[in-house]
Design a protein around this motif. Sequence first.
Motif, short mmCIF file in Angstrom:
data_model
loop_
_atom_site.label_atom_id
_atom_site.label_comp_id
_atom_site.label_asym_id
_atom_site.label_seq_id
_atom_site.Cartn_x
_atom_site.Cartn_y
_atom_site.Cartn_z
N UNK A 118 34.99 54.73 18.65
CA UNK A 118 34.20 55.02 19.85
C UNK A 118 34.29 56.50 20.25
N UNK A 119 35.11 57.26 19.54
CA UNK A 119 35.24 58.70 19.78
C UNK A 119 34.24 59.43 18.91
N UNK A 120 33.40 60.27 19.52
CA UNK A 120 32.39 61.04 18.78
C UNK A 120 32.71 62.52 18.90
N UNK A 121 32.87 63.20 17.76
CA UNK A 121 33.31 64.60 17.76
C UNK A 121 32.20 65.51 17.23
N UNK A 122 31.85 66.49 18.05
CA UNK A 122 30.84 67.50 17.68
C UNK A 122 31.57 68.83 17.53
N UNK A 123 31.67 69.32 16.29
CA UNK A 123 32.38 70.57 16.00
C UNK A 123 31.39 71.62 15.49
N UNK A 124 31.39 72.78 16.13
CA UNK A 124 30.50 73.87 15.73
C UNK A 124 31.32 75.09 15.33
N UNK A 125 30.97 75.69 14.18
CA UNK A 125 31.62 76.93 13.74
C UNK A 125 30.82 78.11 14.27
N UNK A 126 31.51 79.03 14.94
CA UNK A 126 30.81 80.16 15.56
C UNK A 126 31.79 81.31 15.79
N UNK A 127 31.26 82.54 15.95
CA UNK A 127 32.13 83.69 16.28
C UNK A 127 32.59 83.62 17.74
N UNK A 128 33.60 84.43 18.07
CA UNK A 128 34.21 84.40 19.40
C UNK A 128 33.21 84.44 20.55
N UNK A 129 32.32 85.44 20.53
CA UNK A 129 31.43 85.63 21.68
C UNK A 129 30.48 84.45 21.88
N UNK A 130 29.99 83.89 20.78
CA UNK A 130 29.10 82.73 20.90
C UNK A 130 29.87 81.54 21.46
N UNK A 131 31.13 81.38 21.04
CA UNK A 131 31.95 80.28 21.56
C UNK A 131 32.09 80.40 23.07
N UNK A 132 32.42 81.60 23.55
CA UNK A 132 32.60 81.80 24.99
C UNK A 132 31.31 81.58 25.76
N UNK A 133 30.19 82.03 25.19
CA UNK A 133 28.89 81.83 25.83
C UNK A 133 28.55 80.35 25.95
N UNK A 134 28.83 79.61 24.88
CA UNK A 134 28.53 78.18 24.87
C UNK A 134 29.44 77.40 25.83
N UNK A 135 30.70 77.82 25.93
CA UNK A 135 31.61 77.18 26.89
C UNK A 135 31.15 77.44 28.32
N UNK A 136 30.78 78.69 28.60
CA UNK A 136 30.36 79.06 29.94
C UNK A 136 29.07 78.33 30.34
N UNK A 137 28.16 78.14 29.40
CA UNK A 137 26.88 77.47 29.70
C UNK A 137 27.04 75.96 29.80
#
Length: 295
Positions: A118-137
């Motif tokens: 029942x656990x669904x995991x979405x993992x995305x590979x990205x550079x630092x700045x994109x990771x921070x942008x996606x977390x903030x959004x």
Amino acid sequence: MLNPLWLNTFTTLVEVGHFTQTAEKLNMTQPGVSQHIKKLESACGYSLIRRENKGFELTEQGKMVYEYALKSAKDEASLIEKLSFDNPYSGQCTLSCSGSLALLIYPKLLSLQQQHPDLSIHLEAAPNQKILTEVQSGNIDLGIVTHIPNSSFYQSEIIGSETLCLLLPKSYENKQITTELLFNCGLVDHPDAMHYLSLYFDLCGEKELANINLDELPKSGYINQLNQILLPVANGVGFTVLPESAVENFSQKESLYIAQTAKKVEETLYLVQKRTRNLPERYQTICTLLQRVLS
């Protein structure tokens, strides 16, 4: 939107079948029940009941409204249940990290998902700045980056470290790593190459390497696919710097030479989330796994 109070009075009336008993059950007066029904009919634009002697029958529209009211009540109960119960092994988890780190942690995350379907995991590979942008959004809930983010926007903690490796073709084994050697070999460039090179040369304890002007390094090629970066190195075409996890997952690692320098170079890893975001309990399950793998 139909008034939920009127809908509740209507469904109670349908189930009890009598105005007086409905009023008693809801602690209302009989005229109050009648008033709710009239207001609901007015809001719907149709008669919902047809009075017959001392009883009543539902009209076709009344049957539809009754079904709608039952579904609404069921949906609300389901929502309340979900809000009050946070399963640590159920729901979707979204996280992002570098490509090399993804190679290391994804098999572990996949194993966790197999244990808890029942656990669904979405993992995305990205550079630092994109990771921070996606977390903030809010598109990603958890990220792993290699520098401390702005504490005004992010909550972060050290979760581990990654060893960086200076990688050359096997034919360079036991040769002294000099500026001339690297210039002759040529850099296999990739999206994180300048970041890794700068960090490695600054921290490896080799003064000559620390003085290299990265802009002047000749490039033997460029590739942005992580699983392809080490192919030219293994085939004798250039050198590069990558995390150890990328080397461990490379099928031809016996064709590589990991340079030996005065100091081991490690890059600190920070687990980040949006400062105002309270994550569900299932993310604690993910964090526990990540700490075990990366510590």
